[in-house]
Write a protein that holds these residues in place. Structure first.
Motif, PDB file in Angstrom:
ATOM      1  N   LEU A 126       0.838  -1.188   0.000  1.00 52.94           N
ATOM      2  CA  LEU A 126       0.000   0.000   0.000  1.00 52.94           C
ATOM      3  C   LEU A 126       0.878   1.244   0.000  1.00 52.94           C
ATOM      4  O   LEU A 126       1.877   1.306   0.712  1.00 52.94           O
ATOM      5  N   THR A 127       0.491   2.247  -0.780  1.00 53.46           N
ATOM      6  CA  THR A 127       1.183   3.538  -0.778  1.00 53.46           C
ATOM      7  C   THR A 127       0.277   4.567  -0.115  1.00 53.46           C
ATOM      8  O   THR A 127      -0.924   4.628  -0.395  1.00 53.46           O
ATOM      9  N   LEU A 128       0.855   5.403   0.746  1.00 51.14           N
ATOM     10  CA  LEU A 128       0.116   6.418   1.485  1.00 51.14           C
ATOM     11  C   LEU A 128       1.064   7.539   1.875  1.00 51.14           C
ATOM     12  O   LEU A 128       2.278   7.459   1.645  1.00 51.14           O
ATOM     13  N   ASP A 129       0.510   8.617   2.456  1.00 54.00           N
ATOM     14  CA  ASP A 129       1.395   9.709   2.845  1.00 54.00           C
ATOM     15  C   ASP A 129       1.909   9.466   4.264  1.00 54.00           C
ATOM     16  O   ASP A 129       1.363   8.649   5.007  1.00 54.00           O
ATOM     17  N   LEU A 167      13.321   9.781  -4.875  1.00 48.81           N
ATOM     18  CA  LEU A 167      11.869   9.689  -4.779  1.00 48.81           C
ATOM     19  C   LEU A 167      11.507   9.375  -3.332  1.00 48.81           C
ATOM     20  O   LEU A 167      12.174   8.554  -2.693  1.00 48.81           O
ATOM     21  N   PRO A 168      10.440   9.992  -2.787  1.00 48.45           N
ATOM     22  CA  PRO A 168      10.007   9.607  -1.437  1.00 48.45           C
ATOM     23  C   PRO A 168       9.424   8.212  -1.438  1.00 48.45           C
ATOM     24  O   PRO A 168       8.873   7.745  -2.436  1.00 48.45           O
ATOM     25  N   LEU A 169       9.537   7.534  -0.309  1.00 48.34           N
ATOM     26  CA  LEU A 169       9.020   6.176  -0.147  1.00 48.34           C
ATOM     27  C   LEU A 169       8.185   6.137   1.118  1.00 48.34           C
ATOM     28  O   LEU A 169       8.674   6.481   2.203  1.00 48.34           O
ATOM     29  N   CYS A 170       6.927   5.759   0.988  1.00 45.98           N
ATOM     30  CA  CYS A 170       6.044   5.629   2.154  1.00 45.98           C
ATOM     31  C   CYS A 170       5.040   4.524   1.857  1.00 45.98           C
ATOM     32  O   CYS A 170       4.128   4.697   1.047  1.00 45.98           O
ATOM     33  N   GLU A 171       5.230   3.374   2.507  1.00 44.39           N
ATOM     34  CA  GLU A 171       4.439   2.188   2.205  1.00 44.39           C
ATOM     35  C   GLU A 171       4.083   1.417   3.469  1.00 44.39           C
ATOM     36  O   GLU A 171       4.784   1.506   4.484  1.00 44.39           O
TER      37      GLU A 171
END
Length: 279
Positions: free
Chosen positions: A9-12, A151-155
Motif C-alpha cells: 500500500l502507498t500512502l502519505d 523519490l520519497p518512499l512511504c508504504e
C-alpha cells in the motif's frame, strides 16, 4: 522454491503514522522490531536483470547483510506472488557463487553486475496473528535514490508468513476503514529502475482482467504522472463497479479518475480497490 505473497500500500507519511498506531492497538498484533535498512540494487550495464523481470539486492540491517534475488511474479487478488532466494552474506559485495545456484547463472555475466540505485528506509514491524494466518505488517518510510535523484518512499506491506492467504485482503480492508491509501503494484525495485532512467512500467498483457489492469494503470499513473491506454480502458470497463460494489464513493472515484486522476489525492481509492477484489 520459496515464494513471497504480499500486498503493498502507498500512502502519505501522516497516514502511515496513523496506520502504525492502529495496527499496534489491535488485540491480534504484537510489536516487532524497528530497523534502518540500506538496500543496494544491482544490474548489468545493459539492464539484463530488469529485462528478465528480476531484482537483485544486498540489504544492510545493522551489522547483518542479506543478498536477495526476486522475480517479478504474478498479481493475485491484489497481492504479488514471487519466487525469492535469500542468503546471509558477510558484507556489501555480491556472492557470485550463491547466484550460481539460480537461473541467472545460465545466461548472464554475473561479474558485470554493478550498483544501480538504493532504497533506504526505516521499517517498523507489527506481527498480526488472528488464528487463521500470521501476517507481517511493515511500515516503511524513507527514499529511493539514484545518483543525485530521489523519490520519497512511504508504504505499508502486508506479507503472509503462514496460514490462509485470504486474510491478507481481509486486514487490508480493515485498514482501509482507518486511513487513505491505494494498492500499489509498482515495486520498490521498479521505482528505482524508473528513477535511474532504465525502466518504465509496461502494461499488463491484454488478456489480464480489468481489475488487474486498473490497479497496474493506477500505479503507473502515480509513478510517471501519465495516464496509459491500459488505465483509460480499464476505467471505461469498470465504471459500472459503483453498482457492483454498492457504494456511492465508488462512483466518485471514477469521476475523479476522469477529472484529476492523482491516486494519492483520492481518499476512497483504497476501499474501492478492496471492494473490486472482493466482488
Amino acid at each position: 522454491m520459496p515464494q513471497e505473497l504480499e500486498i503493498k500500500l502507498t500512502l502519505d507519511p501522516s497516514s502511515a503514522e496513523d496506520a502504525y498506531r492502529w495496527l499496534s492497538s489491535l488485540p491480534e498484533t504484537s510489536a516487532g522490531p524497528t530497523k534502518s535498512l540500506i538496500n543496494t540494487y544491482f544490474d548489468t550495464p545493459a539492464a539484463e536483470l530488469n529485462r528478465r523481470r528480476a531484482a537483485l539486492r544486498i540489504r544492510q540491517a545493522g551489522d547483518r547483510y542479506i543478498q536477495t534475488l526476486k522475480t517479478q511474479g504474478d498479481f493475485v487478488d491484489g497481492a504479488h506472488r514471487r519466487q525469492e532466494w535469500e542468503w546471509p552474506v558477510p558484507g556489501p559485495s555480491l556472492d557470485f557463487d550463491l547466484l550460481g545456484e539460480t537461473p541467472l547463472a545460465s545466461d548472464i555475466d554475473l561479474t558485470a553486475l554493478k550498483p544501480i540505485f538504493e532504497t533506504n528506509f526505516e521499517r517498523r514491524i507489527v506481527m498480526l496473528d488472528d488464528g487463521a494466518a500470521v501476517i507481517e505488517c511493515a511500515v516503511d518510510i524513507g527514499e529511493i535514490t539514484s545518483g543525485s535523484d530521489a523519490l520519497p518512499l512511504c508504504e505499508v506491506e502486508f506479507e503472509l508468513k503462514s496460514g490462509d492467504e485470504k486474510r491478507l485482503l481481509h486486514w487490508v480492508g480493515k485498514l482501509a476503514e482507518q486511513v487513505p491509501f491505494f494498492i500499489n503494484l509498482i515495486s520498490k525495485a521498479e521505482q528505482g529502475y524508473y528513477l535511474a532512467g532504465i525502466h518504465r512500467p509496461e502494461p499488463l498483457p491484454p488478456e489480464s482482467d480489468a481489475v488487474a489492469r486498473l490497479f497496474h494503470g493506477t500505479s503507473t499513473l502515480w509513478l510517471t504522472g501519465e495516464k496509459t491506454s491500459e488505465f483509460d480502458e480499464a476505467v471505461v470497463e469498470l465504471e459500472g463497479a459503483s453498482a457492483l460494489v454498492g457504494s456511492s464513493d465508488s462512483a466518485k472515484v471514477f469521476e475523479q479518475f476522469r477529472a484529476d486522476p492523482v491516486p494519492e489525492r483520492i481518499p476512497s481509492l483504497g476501499p474501492l480497490q478492496v471492494a473490486l477484489l472482493r466482488s
